[in-house]
Design a protein around this motif. Structure first.
Motif, PDB file in Angstrom:
ATOM      1  N   ILE A   1       0.862  -1.197   0.000  1.00 16.43           N
ATOM      2  CA  ILE A   1       0.000   0.000   0.000  1.00 16.43           C
ATOM      3  C   ILE A   1       0.891   1.236   0.000  1.00 16.43           C
ATOM      4  N   SER A   2       0.466   2.280  -0.723  1.00 13.58           N
ATOM      5  CA  SER A   2       1.205   3.545  -0.763  1.00 13.58           C
ATOM      6  C   SER A   2       0.289   4.655  -0.243  1.00 13.58           C
ATOM      7  N   SER A   3       0.801   5.895  -0.263  1.00  9.97           N
ATOM      8  CA  SER A   3      -0.009   7.008   0.254  1.00  9.97           C
ATOM      9  C   SER A   3      -1.261   7.218  -0.597  1.00  9.97           C
ATOM     10  N   ALA A   4      -1.193   6.852  -1.875  1.00  6.18           N
ATOM     11  CA  ALA A   4      -2.395   6.965  -2.721  1.00  6.18           C
ATOM     12  C   ALA A   4      -3.480   6.001  -2.223  1.00  6.18           C
TER      13      ALA A   4
ATOM     14  N   LEU B   1      -5.826   6.438  13.783  1.00  4.90           N
ATOM     15  CA  LEU B   1      -6.993   7.100  13.185  1.00  4.90           C
ATOM     16  C   LEU B   1      -8.174   6.141  13.053  1.00  4.90           C
ATOM     17  N   PHE B   2      -7.844   4.863  12.847  1.00  2.00           N
ATOM     18  CA  PHE B   2      -8.892   3.867  12.581  1.00  2.00           C
ATOM     19  C   PHE B   2      -8.806   2.708  13.568  1.00  2.00           C
TER      20      PHE B   2
ATOM     21  N   VAL C   1       3.402   4.239  10.333  1.00  3.55           N
ATOM     22  CA  VAL C   1       4.207   5.429  10.055  1.00  3.55           C
ATOM     23  C   VAL C   1       3.316   6.625   9.723  1.00  3.55           C
ATOM     24  N   SER C   2       2.213   6.365   9.033  1.00  9.34           N
ATOM     25  CA  SER C   2       1.355   7.461   8.586  1.00  9.34           C
ATOM     26  C   SER C   2       0.327   7.875   9.639  1.00  9.34           C
ATOM     27  N   GLY C   3       0.325   7.182  10.769  1.00  9.76           N
ATOM     28  CA  GLY C   3      -0.618   7.544  11.832  1.00  9.76           C
ATOM     29  C   GLY C   3      -1.995   6.931  11.664  1.00  9.76           C
ATOM     30  N   PHE C   4      -2.171   6.054  10.679  1.00  9.73           N
ATOM     31  CA  PHE C   4      -3.503   5.479  10.424  1.00  9.73           C
ATOM     32  C   PHE C   4      -3.921   4.471  11.494  1.00  9.73           C
TER      33      PHE C   4
ATOM     34  N   GLU D   1       3.255  -1.504   8.629  1.00  8.77           N
ATOM     35  CA  GLU D   1       4.278  -0.467   8.818  1.00  8.77           C
ATOM     36  C   GLU D   1       3.825   0.868   8.211  1.00  8.77           C
ATOM     37  N   VAL D   2       3.242   0.812   7.020  1.00 12.50           N
ATOM     38  CA  VAL D   2       2.771   2.045   6.369  1.00 12.50           C
ATOM     39  C   VAL D   2       1.620   2.659   7.175  1.00 12.50           C
TER      40      VAL D   2
ATOM     41  N   LEU E   1      -8.939   6.774   3.441  1.00 11.48           N
ATOM     42  CA  LEU E   1      -9.443   7.903   4.243  1.00 11.48           C
ATOM     43  C   LEU E   1     -10.725   8.466   3.640  1.00 11.48           C
TER      44      LEU E   1
ATOM     45  N   LEU F   1      -3.725   4.947   0.917  1.00 11.95           N
ATOM     46  CA  LEU F   1      -4.194   5.511   2.185  1.00 11.95           C
ATOM     47  C   LEU F   1      -5.220   6.618   1.939  1.00 11.95           C
ATOM     48  N   ARG F   2      -4.968   7.405   0.902  1.00 11.85           N
ATOM     49  CA  ARG F   2      -5.879   8.519   0.586  1.00 11.85           C
ATOM     50  C   ARG F   2      -7.273   7.986   0.245  1.00 11.85           C
TER      51      ARG F   2
END
Lengths: 110, 134
Positions: free
Chosen positions: A53-56, A96-97, A90-93, A86-87, A62, A58-59
């Motif tokens: 998974i990448s930031s795209a 968040l969830f 690192v991204s704080g998810f 790990e992703v 969200l 994650l977007r």
């Protein structure tokens, strides 16, 4: 990337396998639109078969979470491991969830 | 080593990844680092597409080498000067309702790579990431 959906008593379980990246993330947006259209607003996402998974990605997650919440439902995750965990971390998810160790826990929480 | 030059677009992502991973394997980067390299490449390429060439198309040059820092890969573009490492990475804040959609990519890059550097060389932005070799 593939989506396998199973209807449970209180939520839709969606197992995502493969890669959730900038190329495939729009497919999750399409899936989310279909859940909302079918009034499926409580979703448990099983990521045990997701290898990347990448930031795209994650977007899109969200965005789906915001839409499901606005519709009166929610989203929970289970099965995270390796690079995907790990992703998320690192991204704080993970803060968040709701991220659960098992699908049963996620189903009970959503 | 001859650099790979491609159009900066998502269509180039798989070719860039294949090219860099082949060189990383030859250089002796441990296999368990490959998904990290994959991720760093995607985040940097997407950043170039969205920022360096936001008003049009351009090229990305991909150059791999082995040096004292291990296996290093440089992605360069001819967009306006932009140092993505110039500000300390910080994660967006807020709950689900208030958290902005972006802002995570560069944090992932700097966390996953063993080393990251930026320099402006002539008219090019050059972002280099390195991974230790075995």
């Amino acid at each position: 990337m593939e989506f396998n959906q199973t209807q449970h008593d209180n939520a839709l379980v969606v197992a995502i396998t493969g890669r959730l990246d900038a190329v495939t993330a729009p497919e999750l947006d399409v899936q989310c639109a279909q859940w909302l259209k079918a009034d499926q607003t409580k979703v448990v996402v099983d990521l045990s078969g997701l290898e990347y998974i990448s930031s795209a990605g994650l977007r899109s997650i969200l965005s789906a979470a915001k839409q499901l919440k606005t519709a009166g439902g929610g989203i929970a995750f289970c099965g995270l491991s390796g690079m995907v965990l790990e992703v998320f971390s690192v991204s704080g998810f993970t803060g968040l969830f709701p991220v659960h160790g098992s699908m049963d826990e996620a189903l009970a929480a959503v | 080593m001859t650099p790979l030059v491609l159009t900066a677009s998502l269509d180039s992502l798989s070719r860039v990844t294949k090219h860099v991973l082949e060189h990383a394997r030859s250089a002796g980067v441990p296999p368990d680092k490959e998904l990290r390299i994959d991720l760093v490449l995607e985040e940097i390429l997407v950043n170039i597409i969205n920022h360096a060439y936001k008003d049009g198309q351009g090229e990305v040059e991909v150059d791999c080498e082995v040096n004292e820092h291990g296996f290093c890969c440089t992605l360069s573009d001819t967009g306006p000067p932009f140092d993505p490492l110039g500000t300390a990475p910080h994660l967006p804040e807020g709950d689900i309702d208030h958290r902005p959609a972006g802002g995570v990519g560069l944090t992932l890059v700097t966390t996953m790579a063993d080393r990251c550097t930026y320099r402006r060389q002539g008219n090019r932005n050059q972002l280099t990431f390195c991974f230790a070799t075995q």
